[in-house]
Design a protein around this motif. Sequence first.
Motif, PDB file in Angstrom:
ATOM      1  N   ALA A  90      80.608   5.676  62.038  1.00  0.00           N
ATOM      2  CA  ALA A  90      81.770   6.565  61.999  1.00  0.00           C
ATOM      3  C   ALA A  90      81.825   7.431  63.253  1.00  0.00           C
ATOM      4  O   ALA A  90      82.893   7.601  63.860  1.00  0.00           O
ATOM      5  N   VAL A  91      80.681   7.965  63.675  1.00  0.00           N
ATOM      6  CA  VAL A  91      80.637   8.784  64.893  1.00  0.00           C
ATOM      7  C   VAL A  91      80.960   7.931  66.115  1.00  0.00           C
ATOM      8  O   VAL A  91      81.723   8.344  66.997  1.00  0.00           O
ATOM      9  N   ARG A  92      80.405   6.725  66.151  1.00  0.00           N
ATOM     10  CA  ARG A  92      80.669   5.837  67.302  1.00  0.00           C
ATOM     11  C   ARG A  92      82.135   5.447  67.350  1.00  0.00           C
ATOM     12  O   ARG A  92      82.709   5.315  68.443  1.00  0.00           O
ATOM     13  N   GLY A  93      82.752   5.269  66.212  1.00  0.00           N
ATOM     14  CA  GLY A  93      84.170   4.943  66.186  1.00  0.00           C
ATOM     15  C   GLY A  93      85.017   6.063  66.756  1.00  0.00           C
ATOM     16  O   GLY A  93      85.977   5.819  67.499  1.00  0.00           O
ATOM     17  N   GLU A  94      84.661   7.309  66.426  1.00  0.00           N
ATOM     18  CA  GLU A  94      85.400   8.457  66.956  1.00  0.00           C
ATOM     19  C   GLU A  94      85.276   8.543  68.465  1.00  0.00           C
ATOM     20  O   GLU A  94      86.258   8.819  69.169  1.00  0.00           O
TER      21      GLU A  94
END
Length: 319
Positions: A90-94
């Motif tokens: 999720a953090v990498r997607g952001e």
Amino acid sequence: MKLLVLGAGGFIGRTAIREAVIAGWEAVGLVRNDEAAQRVRRAGGTPHHFSVGDPATWAEAARGAHAVLDLIQPSLPGRLTRRAIDRVAAVRGETTEGVLRTLLSLPAGERPLLVSVSGMDDLTPGPDRTVSHLSPPRSVPVGFAHVGLPVRRMVEASGTPAVHVCLGNMVYGAGKGFGDMIVPGLARGRMPVPGTGRNRLPIIHVEDAARALVHVAGLPGVAGRSFVATDGTVTTLGELFDETAGMLGAARPRRLPRWLTAAFAGGVAVRTLTLDVVADISALTETGFEPRYPSYREGVAATLAELSRPARRRAHAVR
């Protein structure tokens, strides 16, 4: 040519800065704190402070650059469970959304090539367990593909000119997981081999990983292509751990069942370490790239020599 490196203060990032400077690039490291900026300067590059979600902080730096090397990686927990890797994804997607937003804010003719980096977990092995530049992405993610596959889909859907590079599942050297955890664990006899150790694990020394990424960034007409980057040899996880322990003068590490090592390391970490594939790097070598460390024997020896340096020992003592 100018190369921007996202995540330039990290294990591969600062090495990529150094290798880019050696290769004649103007290397700019995009950093978020002063410590990372110092690492970029020591590697010979120019640091540029930025916020990944704010295009205004680095869009002008990207304008006119030949390529942007995306090596941003969120912090990983000590135990990589499925729930933990979902949070990392999720953090990498952001951050990927922020990177793409900045690149798409530039006129089409001024957008640099995006070098998108992931691992072998993303690729579907063929019948002989071989992965190559022709391997399609997995339909069902395993290991770090829970992070890499969503990023790849986002990049492809954006229309940003990009090339995809899948590195070996273990990028080893004097730092990060191998130098900071595996080597000390083997030296103390506390680092077991998960599973039988017979799985063929694609690996690459950090210097060769950085060199391969810089090399691909400078190739003409690679937008839309994929490359696989490993040392090109067939190495089992057991061989790597056993030989490293032998070079350290330590005992041969124990083999533990995968379920038992997953209990303390996390299932995702164990699945990534026990991947069994053979990497075909012909697409990369046909462009003229040659590994500096053609097998783990040369690479591990160089790693242990670097770890034994007094300055390195002092740095570990401070930690």
